[in-house]
Write an enzyme that holds these catalytic residues in place. Sequence first.
Site, PDB file in Angstrom:
ATOM      1  N   GLY A   3       0.805  -1.213   0.000  1.00  0.00           N
ATOM      2  CA  GLY A   3       0.000   0.000   0.000  1.00  0.00           C
ATOM      3  C   GLY A   3       0.842   1.269   0.000  1.00  0.00           C
ATOM      4  O   GLY A   3       0.327   2.351   0.247  1.00  0.00           O
TER       5      GLY A   3
ATOM      6  N   HIS B 299      -1.916   2.172 -11.510  1.00  0.00           N
ATOM      7  CA  HIS B 299      -1.405   3.361 -10.827  1.00  0.00           C
ATOM      8  C   HIS B 299      -1.989   4.622 -11.458  1.00  0.00           C
ATOM      9  O   HIS B 299      -2.418   5.537 -10.749  1.00  0.00           O
ATOM     10  CB  HIS B 299       0.132   3.404 -10.906  1.00  0.00           C
ATOM     11  CG  HIS B 299       0.812   2.630  -9.840  1.00  0.00           C
ATOM     12  ND1 HIS B 299       1.588   3.237  -8.890  1.00  0.00           N
ATOM     13  CD2 HIS B 299       0.854   1.309  -9.567  1.00  0.00           C
ATOM     14  CE1 HIS B 299       2.071   2.313  -8.077  1.00  0.00           C
ATOM     15  NE2 HIS B 299       1.650   1.137  -8.473  1.00  0.00           N
TER      16      HIS B 299
END
Length: 185
Positions: A15, A56
């Site tokens: 994360g 992303h």
Amino acid sequence: MASNKILVTGPARSGKSEWAEHLARNAETRDKSIIYVATATVDPDDQEWQERIERHQQRRPPHWQTRAIPIAISETLQNAREQECLLLDSLGTWLANLLDRDDEEWQELADGFLFHLQQTPADVILVAEETGWGVVPAYPLGRKFRDRLGTLIRRSAAIADTTYLVAGGHVLNLTDLGMPLASNV
């Protein structure tokens, strides 16, 4: 006003990038424009890598500027402005792009990066992978990568105002919880 330097480190898939993006959104509330510095290179023959890059990209707000800078991050830091927040993802990928450099050239590049990190007027959020928590790699290039990255992370943390460890989807503020070692690396 002094710039803010933040290091976010941790293992794969923990994360780190999501936490760094959260911190960048907070910088936006202080009227900083966000520049996502992507150190990855696109390989059209590697579909899985392309999918990672796309995930992303999909998480980031469309108004964030993205710059693909696989090598020249020192120059990016040098040219940054006070009203910017650079989110550099990631130091490990940057190092991998330079792994073919000999020790002397690598040291010059790393020293230059750390110098410009200290000098830049921009806020900077660094994302870095922790690789040294497992078995010592059985091959020299793996050991070189692990050792160079470990040293780069430690030296970056010595500059950072705040260092976070993200593991298992949880965030720890190491600056508040820990005590830095005397740096001689």
